[in-house]
Motif scaffolding. Structure first.
Motif, PDB file in Angstrom:
ATOM      1  N   ALA A 189      77.049  95.808 109.053  1.00  0.00           N
ATOM      2  CA  ALA A 189      77.617  94.548 109.757  1.00  0.00           C
ATOM      3  C   ALA A 189      78.939  94.741 110.093  1.00  0.00           C
ATOM      4  N   LEU A 190      79.770  95.257 109.067  1.00  0.00           N
ATOM      5  CA  LEU A 190      81.152  95.342 109.228  1.00  0.00           C
ATOM      6  C   LEU A 190      81.474  96.553 110.207  1.00  0.00           C
ATOM      7  N   GLU A 191      80.530  97.441 110.093  1.00  0.00           N
ATOM      8  CA  GLU A 191      80.743  98.599 111.116  1.00  0.00           C
ATOM      9  C   GLU A 191      80.596  98.230 112.515  1.00  0.00           C
ATOM     10  N   ARG A 192      79.671  97.540 112.768  1.00  0.00           N
ATOM     11  CA  ARG A 192      79.159  97.123 114.223  1.00  0.00           C
ATOM     12  C   ARG A 192      80.580  96.254 114.728  1.00  0.00           C
ATOM     13  N   GLN A 193      81.107  95.448 113.790  1.00  0.00           N
ATOM     14  CA  GLN A 193      82.315  94.681 114.226  1.00  0.00           C
ATOM     15  C   GLN A 193      83.702  95.843 114.432  1.00  0.00           C
ATOM     16  N   ASP A 194      83.408  96.979 114.099  1.00  0.00           N
ATOM     17  CA  ASP A 194      84.519  98.078 114.143  1.00  0.00           C
ATOM     18  C   ASP A 194      85.643  97.724 113.284  1.00  0.00           C
ATOM     19  N   ILE A 195      85.303  96.920 111.926  1.00  0.00           N
ATOM     20  CA  ILE A 195      86.169  96.987 111.075  1.00  0.00           C
ATOM     21  C   ILE A 195      86.387  98.139 109.874  1.00  0.00           C
ATOM     22  N   ILE A 196      85.099  98.540 109.835  1.00  0.00           N
ATOM     23  CA  ILE A 196      85.178  99.850 109.124  1.00  0.00           C
ATOM     24  C   ILE A 196      84.382 100.976 109.757  1.00  0.00           C
ATOM     25  N   LYS A 197      84.217 102.283 109.196  1.00  0.00           N
ATOM     26  CA  LYS A 197      83.440 103.170 109.835  1.00  0.00           C
ATOM     27  C   LYS A 197      82.897 103.895 108.479  1.00  0.00           C
ATOM     28  N   ILE A 198      81.548 104.225 108.615  1.00  0.00           N
ATOM     29  CA  ILE A 198      80.915 104.612 107.380  1.00  0.00           C
ATOM     30  C   ILE A 198      80.745 106.192 107.801  1.00  0.00           C
ATOM     31  N   GLU A 199      81.292 107.124 106.929  1.00  0.00           N
ATOM     32  CA  GLU A 199      81.001 108.737 107.202  1.00  0.00           C
ATOM     33  C   GLU A 199      80.716 109.058 105.814  1.00  0.00           C
ATOM     34  N   PRO A 200      79.933 110.277 105.920  1.00  0.00           N
ATOM     35  CA  PRO A 200      79.655 111.009 104.558  1.00  0.00           C
ATOM     36  C   PRO A 200      80.876 111.204 103.726  1.00  0.00           C
ATOM     37  N   SER A 201      81.944 111.689 104.156  1.00  0.00           N
ATOM     38  CA  SER A 201      82.946 111.807 103.466  1.00  0.00           C
ATOM     39  C   SER A 201      83.634 110.581 102.919  1.00  0.00           C
ATOM     40  N   GLY A 202      83.081 109.306 103.182  1.00  0.00           N
ATOM     41  CA  GLY A 202      83.663 108.292 102.634  1.00  0.00           C
ATOM     42  C   GLY A 202      84.075 107.093 103.643  1.00  0.00           C
ATOM     43  N   LEU A 203      84.412 106.054 103.440  1.00  0.00           N
ATOM     44  CA  LEU A 203      84.531 104.919 104.274  1.00  0.00           C
ATOM     45  C   LEU A 203      86.013 104.678 104.687  1.00  0.00           C
ATOM     46  N   ILE A 204      85.964 104.682 106.136  1.00  0.00           N
ATOM     47  CA  ILE A 204      87.202 104.341 107.054  1.00  0.00           C
ATOM     48  C   ILE A 204      87.504 103.068 107.140  1.00  0.00           C
ATOM     49  N   VAL A 205      88.558 102.480 106.639  1.00  0.00           N
ATOM     50  CA  VAL A 205      88.866 101.090 106.965  1.00  0.00           C
ATOM     51  C   VAL A 205      89.722 101.027 108.458  1.00  0.00           C
ATOM     52  N   ARG A 206      89.216 100.477 109.397  1.00  0.00           N
ATOM     53  CA  ARG A 206      89.687 100.518 110.560  1.00  0.00           C
ATOM     54  C   ARG A 206      90.625  99.134 111.021  1.00  0.00           C
ATOM     55  N   ASP A 207      90.458  98.151 110.245  1.00  0.00           N
ATOM     56  CA  ASP A 207      91.007  96.806 110.380  1.00  0.00           C
ATOM     57  C   ASP A 207      91.157  96.100 108.966  1.00  0.00           C
ATOM     58  N   ARG A 208      92.284  96.533 108.430  1.00  0.00           N
ATOM     59  CA  ARG A 208      92.338  95.981 107.124  1.00  0.00           C
ATOM     60  C   ARG A 208      92.608  94.488 107.181  1.00  0.00           C
ATOM     61  N   GLN A 209      93.398  93.773 108.208  1.00  0.00           N
ATOM     62  CA  GLN A 209      93.603  92.403 108.542  1.00  0.00           C
ATOM     63  C   GLN A 209      92.369  91.766 108.446  1.00  0.00           C
ATOM     64  N   ALA A 210      91.445  92.450 109.201  1.00  0.00           N
ATOM     65  CA  ALA A 210      90.080  91.603 109.308  1.00  0.00           C
ATOM     66  C   ALA A 210      89.427  91.251 107.940  1.00  0.00           C
ATOM     67  N   LEU A 211      89.406  92.515 107.190  1.00  0.00           N
ATOM     68  CA  LEU A 211      89.120  92.477 105.691  1.00  0.00           C
ATOM     69  C   LEU A 211      89.543  91.313 104.944  1.00  0.00           C
ATOM     70  N   VAL A 212      91.042  91.139 105.209  1.00  0.00           N
ATOM     71  CA  VAL A 212      91.604  90.088 104.353  1.00  0.00           C
ATOM     72  C   VAL A 212      91.192  88.643 104.870  1.00  0.00           C
ATOM     73  N   THR A 213      90.843  88.698 106.257  1.00  0.00           N
ATOM     74  CA  THR A 213      90.574  87.124 106.783  1.00  0.00           C
ATOM     75  C   THR A 213      89.294  87.027 106.274  1.00  0.00           C
ATOM     76  N   ILE A 214      88.330  88.079 106.393  1.00  0.00           N
ATOM     77  CA  ILE A 214      87.038  87.766 105.844  1.00  0.00           C
ATOM     78  C   ILE A 214      86.784  87.548 104.536  1.00  0.00           C
ATOM     79  N   SER A 215      87.800  88.029 103.585  1.00  0.00           N
ATOM     80  CA  SER A 215      87.824  87.450 102.316  1.00  0.00           C
ATOM     81  C   SER A 215      88.211  86.353 101.782  1.00  0.00           C
ATOM     82  N   GLU A 216      89.091  85.678 102.827  1.00  0.00           N
ATOM     83  CA  GLU A 216      89.722  84.118 102.517  1.00  0.00           C
ATOM     84  C   GLU A 216      88.759  83.305 103.166  1.00  0.00           C
TER      85      GLU A 216
END
Length: 239
Positions: A209-236
């Motif tokens: 779901a986070l990937e569909r919102q372009d907040i993260i990207k899932i790759e075989p080599s590991g997760l890429i965080v595209r929008d860290r502020q969005a993660l902070v907002t969701i966590s609050e």
């Protein structure tokens, strides 16, 4: 045979740690002078629950997986210790056995101060008592925050908070966009699920779901965080 020494990278990680860098120059010097280095391969046990404590430890490279084993024999990851963080002092203070299992996660280097040297440092540098009390206080706050999150935050918020923390501790900027970071700590989804207290299946759903919102990207080599502020907002956000 000469004792292994800290590399420049390892010494920098220890010296730049928020806690260590706040100590007096004389105490920092004495700690490094009596410390020795141990290096571990991925999956090596650093110490086991029930072991008699023989040293105070600091992570100099890699990561240390702290885990517990259930009655059924299932291993549960509780947290990861990053470079610059010191641990293992509680058992030296209360003279009790190690309370958890610790494993190297990836190639890992640990700076060790023997039990005898730890006691000598305490006797010669009274500031170390207050400094270690600060560490204990931080751990208590983190524990209470974790318990509060588990009881008040939905999984989506807990997961976003964990990803934000991992990006801060292990984030590696991508060459094409410094705002995007790759989480350098390689975690299986099961390990990530244990950190947030949920099943792997539910965590997988939230990650997609986070990937569909372009907040993260899932790759075989590991997760890429595209929008860290969005993660902070969701966590609050509390549903």
């Amino acid at each position: 045979m000469d004792e292994p020494k800290l590399t420049i990278e390892e010494r920098t990680a220890i010296s730049n740690g928020r806690w260590f860098s706040g100590l007096s120059p004389s105490l920092r010097h004495d700690i490094l002078r009596c410390a020795y280095v141990k290096r571990f391969n991925d999956g090596d046990m650093i110490y086991a629950r029930g072991d008699v404590p023989d040293a105070w430890l600091g992570c100099a490279r890699g990561a240390i997986r702290v885990c517990s084993t259930s009655i059924s024999g299932r291993q549960v990851t509780l947290t990861y210790i990053e470079p610059g963080i010191w641990f293992g002092d509680i058992s030296l203070f209360d003279s009790d056995h190690r309370s958890h299992d610790c494993y190297a996660h990836g190639p890992t280097s640990v700076l060790c101060v023997s039990r005898a040297d730890f006691k000598r440092l305490l006797a010669e540098h009274t500031e170390l008592y207050e400094a270690l009390l600060w560490i204990a206080s931080r751990r208590s706050r983190q524990l209470f925050t974790l318990l509060e999150d588990l009881n008040t935050l939905p999984l989506r918020a807990r997961l976003s908070k964990q990803l934000s923390n991992l990006a801060r501790s292990y984030g590696v900027p991508l060459n094409d966009n410094d705002a995007h970071v790759r989480i350098g700590l390689q975690l299986a989804q099961e390990e990530l699920a244990q950190l947030v207290g949920a099943s792997r299946q539910r965590v997988n759903q939230e990650l997609k779901a986070l990937e569909r919102q372009d907040i993260i990207k899932i790759e075989p080599s590991g997760l890429i965080v595209r929008d860290r502020q969005a993660l902070v907002t969701i966590s609050e956000t509390v549903e």
